[in-house]
Scaffold this motif. Structure first.
Motif, PDB file in Angstrom:
ATOM      1  N   PRO A   1       0.832  -1.213   0.000  1.00  0.00           N
ATOM      2  CA  PRO A   1       0.000   0.000   0.000  1.00  0.00           C
ATOM      3  C   PRO A   1       0.864   1.259   0.000  1.00  0.00           C
ATOM      4  O   PRO A   1       1.848   1.345   0.732  1.00  0.00           O
ATOM      5  N   LEU A   2       0.495   2.221  -0.823  1.00  0.00           N
ATOM      6  CA  LEU A   2       1.194   3.493  -0.899  1.00  0.00           C
ATOM      7  C   LEU A   2       0.270   4.605  -0.423  1.00  0.00           C
ATOM      8  O   LEU A   2      -0.520   4.412   0.486  1.00  0.00           O
ATOM      9  N   TRP A   3       0.341   5.772  -1.042  1.00  0.00           N
ATOM     10  CA  TRP A   3      -0.498   6.906  -0.653  1.00  0.00           C
ATOM     11  C   TRP A   3      -1.919   6.741  -1.195  1.00  0.00           C
ATOM     12  O   TRP A   3      -2.165   5.969  -2.113  1.00  0.00           O
ATOM     13  N   ARG A   4      -2.831   7.515  -0.620  1.00  0.00           N
ATOM     14  CA  ARG A   4      -4.215   7.503  -1.089  1.00  0.00           C
ATOM     15  C   ARG A   4      -4.377   8.440  -2.293  1.00  0.00           C
ATOM     16  O   ARG A   4      -3.580   9.360  -2.478  1.00  0.00           O
ATOM     17  N   SER A   5      -5.416   8.208  -3.063  1.00  0.00           N
ATOM     18  CA  SER A   5      -5.625   8.979  -4.283  1.00  0.00           C
ATOM     19  C   SER A   5      -5.994  10.431  -4.004  1.00  0.00           C
ATOM     20  O   SER A   5      -5.804  11.303  -4.856  1.00  0.00           O
ATOM     21  N   SER A   6      -6.541  10.732  -2.821  1.00  0.00           N
ATOM     22  CA  SER A   6      -6.862  12.110  -2.456  1.00  0.00           C
ATOM     23  C   SER A   6      -7.025  12.189  -0.944  1.00  0.00           C
ATOM     24  O   SER A   6      -6.967  11.178  -0.242  1.00  0.00           O
ATOM     25  N   SER A   7      -7.230  13.410  -0.451  1.00  0.00           N
ATOM     26  CA  SER A   7      -7.414  13.625   0.994  1.00  0.00           C
ATOM     27  C   SER A   7      -8.872  13.479   1.420  1.00  0.00           C
ATOM     28  O   SER A   7      -9.215  13.788   2.564  1.00  0.00           O
ATOM     29  N   ALA A   8      -9.735  13.022   0.520  1.00  0.00           N
ATOM     30  CA  ALA A   8     -11.164  12.881   0.838  1.00  0.00           C
ATOM     31  C   ALA A   8     -11.351  11.997   2.068  1.00  0.00           C
ATOM     32  O   ALA A   8     -10.658  10.995   2.240  1.00  0.00           O
ATOM     33  N   PHE A   9     -12.302  12.392   2.905  1.00  0.00           N
ATOM     34  CA  PHE A   9     -12.505  11.667   4.165  1.00  0.00           C
ATOM     35  C   PHE A   9     -13.928  11.875   4.664  1.00  0.00           C
ATOM     36  O   PHE A   9     -14.547  12.899   4.422  1.00  0.00           O
ATOM     37  N   GLY A  10     -14.432  10.867   5.365  1.00  0.00           N
ATOM     38  CA  GLY A  10     -15.674  11.002   6.104  1.00  0.00           C
ATOM     39  C   GLY A  10     -16.928  10.669   5.321  1.00  0.00           C
ATOM     40  O   GLY A  10     -16.874  10.157   4.202  1.00  0.00           O
ATOM     41  N   TYR A  11     -18.079  10.965   5.946  1.00  0.00           N
ATOM     42  CA  TYR A  11     -19.377  10.662   5.343  1.00  0.00           C
ATOM     43  C   TYR A  11     -19.511  11.233   3.931  1.00  0.00           C
ATOM     44  O   TYR A  11     -20.075  10.592   3.051  1.00  0.00           O
ATOM     45  N   GLY A  12     -19.012  12.449   3.729  1.00  0.00           N
ATOM     46  CA  GLY A  12     -19.192  13.114   2.445  1.00  0.00           C
ATOM     47  C   GLY A  12     -17.993  13.040   1.534  1.00  0.00           C
ATOM     48  O   GLY A  12     -18.012  13.623   0.451  1.00  0.00           O
ATOM     49  N   GLN A  13     -16.924  12.314   1.975  1.00  0.00           N
ATOM     50  CA  GLN A  13     -15.694  12.217   1.186  1.00  0.00           C
ATOM     51  C   GLN A  13     -15.226  13.600   0.743  1.00  0.00           C
ATOM     52  O   GLN A  13     -14.986  13.864  -0.447  1.00  0.00           O
ATOM     53  N   VAL A  14     -15.089  14.486   1.719  1.00  0.00           N
ATOM     54  CA  VAL A  14     -14.722  15.874   1.443  1.00  0.00           C
ATOM     55  C   VAL A  14     -13.210  16.032   1.561  1.00  0.00           C
ATOM     56  O   VAL A  14     -12.601  15.551   2.512  1.00  0.00           O
ATOM     57  N   LYS A  15     -12.613  16.720   0.596  1.00  0.00           N
ATOM     58  CA  LYS A  15     -11.170  16.941   0.616  1.00  0.00           C
ATOM     59  C   LYS A  15     -10.799  18.022   1.632  1.00  0.00           C
ATOM     60  O   LYS A  15     -11.617  18.861   2.006  1.00  0.00           O
ATOM     61  N   ASP A  16      -9.530  17.989   2.040  1.00  0.00           N
ATOM     62  CA  ASP A  16      -9.044  18.903   3.076  1.00  0.00           C
ATOM     63  C   ASP A  16      -9.325  20.363   2.748  1.00  0.00           C
ATOM     64  O   ASP A  16      -9.864  21.105   3.576  1.00  0.00           O
ATOM     65  N   ASP A  17      -8.955  20.796   1.542  1.00  0.00           N
ATOM     66  CA  ASP A  17      -9.087  22.218   1.217  1.00  0.00           C
ATOM     67  C   ASP A  17     -10.542  22.653   1.123  1.00  0.00           C
ATOM     68  O   ASP A  17     -10.903  23.767   1.526  1.00  0.00           O
ATOM     69  N   THR A  18     -11.410  21.770   0.620  1.00  0.00           N
ATOM     70  CA  THR A  18     -12.833  22.104   0.529  1.00  0.00           C
ATOM     71  C   THR A  18     -13.445  22.210   1.924  1.00  0.00           C
ATOM     72  O   THR A  18     -14.265  23.097   2.191  1.00  0.00           O
ATOM     73  N   TRP A  19     -13.029  21.309   2.809  1.00  0.00           N
ATOM     74  CA  TRP A  19     -13.550  21.345   4.183  1.00  0.00           C
ATOM     75  C   TRP A  19     -13.103  22.620   4.887  1.00  0.00           C
ATOM     76  O   TRP A  19     -13.892  23.240   5.616  1.00  0.00           O
ATOM     77  N   GLU A  20     -11.856  23.031   4.671  1.00  0.00           N
ATOM     78  CA  GLU A  20     -11.381  24.266   5.290  1.00  0.00           C
ATOM     79  C   GLU A  20     -12.126  25.475   4.737  1.00  0.00           C
ATOM     80  O   GLU A  20     -12.386  26.436   5.470  1.00  0.00           O
ATOM     81  N   TRP A  21     -12.452  25.446   3.465  1.00  0.00           N
ATOM     82  CA  TRP A  21     -13.250  26.520   2.858  1.00  0.00           C
ATOM     83  C   TRP A  21     -14.598  26.623   3.567  1.00  0.00           C
ATOM     84  O   TRP A  21     -15.034  27.730   3.935  1.00  0.00           O
ATOM     85  N   TYR A  22     -15.246  25.486   3.773  1.00  0.00           N
ATOM     86  CA  TYR A  22     -16.539  25.468   4.470  1.00  0.00           C
ATOM     87  C   TYR A  22     -16.394  26.003   5.894  1.00  0.00           C
ATOM     88  O   TYR A  22     -17.184  26.846   6.341  1.00  0.00           O
ATOM     89  N   ARG A  23     -15.398  25.508   6.619  1.00  0.00           N
ATOM     90  CA  ARG A  23     -15.245  25.921   8.020  1.00  0.00           C
ATOM     91  C   ARG A  23     -14.953  27.414   8.127  1.00  0.00           C
ATOM     92  O   ARG A  23     -15.465  28.090   9.027  1.00  0.00           O
ATOM     93  N   THR A  24     -14.164  27.930   7.200  1.00  0.00           N
ATOM     94  CA  THR A  24     -13.841  29.356   7.220  1.00  0.00           C
ATOM     95  C   THR A  24     -15.066  30.211   6.892  1.00  0.00           C
ATOM     96  O   THR A  24     -15.355  31.200   7.582  1.00  0.00           O
ATOM     97  N   LYS A  25     -15.775  29.827   5.854  1.00  0.00           N
ATOM     98  CA  LYS A  25     -16.903  30.635   5.398  1.00  0.00           C
ATOM     99  C   LYS A  25     -18.096  30.594   6.350  1.00  0.00           C
ATOM    100  O   LYS A  25     -18.841  31.573   6.458  1.00  0.00           O
TER     101      LYS A  25
END
Length: 210
Positions: A93-117
């Motif tokens: 096993p190597l790295w994952r294809s993206s940082s998507a995580f959780g119920y909504g498979q949300v990426k790190d930068d998108t989640w930070e955008w939501y939390r900030t806004k």
């Protein structure tokens, strides 16, 4: 000699403690619903999910069935879902294809955008309440930026998957598999809507009596 014996005696205790801690943490995880194909069954099993999804609908205007269809597609309601890892030679096993995580498979930068806004700095991607609020917020952005109706599960999902820039560029047109997935999400949302119409009154009545 005595120190080595003491150390070797402590190691199993430490190992047992770690195993017990891991078991407790696993026990605290929220199990997926037993019947994810039926929205009434989901909400009867997890009444707080209905409250959370209803609150997100009231705040952002995206229908509960659309929210739930997106989550069903993205994670099958697994709270800590992640993309699979790439593998070296099909084994290591190597790295994952993206940082998507959780119920909504949300990426790190998108989640930070939501939390900030939204100012919801403590939101977590493995918390159902936070994820349905995120999906409602993102769908609202898709409505205001792209003109996608909030009940339009098909195009809402395409914008959710490709991002707003990708949707504008119509990147989905080169991905026949994604168009099929969006059709499946739309069909799930339609089925969920029919199912919810048969049990929503009883869900509301149950909440009122609590």
């Amino acid at each position: 000699m005595g120190c080595r014996n003491a150390g070797s005696a402590r190691f199993p205790v430490k190992l047992v403690f770690c195993c017990l801690l891991a078991a407790v943490m696993a026990g605290c995880a929220t199990a997926p619903p037993k019947n994810p194909s039926n929205l009434c069954s989901i909400f009867l099993e997890k009444e707080d999910w209905y409250v959370d999804a209803r609150n997100a609908q009231r705040r952002w205007g995206i229908p509960v069935p659309v929210q739930m269809a997106i989550i069903n597609q993205e994670s099958s309601f697994v709270e800590d879902a992640r993309p699979p890892r790439y593998q070296f030679l099909g084994v290591l096993p190597l790295w994952r294809s993206s940082s998507a995580f959780g119920y909504g498979q949300v990426k790190d930068d998108t989640w930070e955008w939501y939390r900030t806004k939204t100012g919801n700095g403590g939101a977590d991607r493995d918390e159902f309440e936070d994820v349905v609020d995120f999906i409602g917020w993102y769908a609202h952005q898709s409505f205001t930026r792209l003109g996608i109706a909030k009940f339009d599960a098909y195009n809402q999902y395409l914008a959710y998957h490709e991002g707003h820039g990708g949707f504008r560029r119509k990147t989905y047109l080169s991905k026949p598999w994604l168009l099929r997935v969006a059709q499946r999400v739309a069909a799930t949302a339609t089925r969920y809507r029919r199912q919810l119409s048969t049990c929503q009154t009883s869900l509301e009545r149950s909440l009122a009596s609590d």
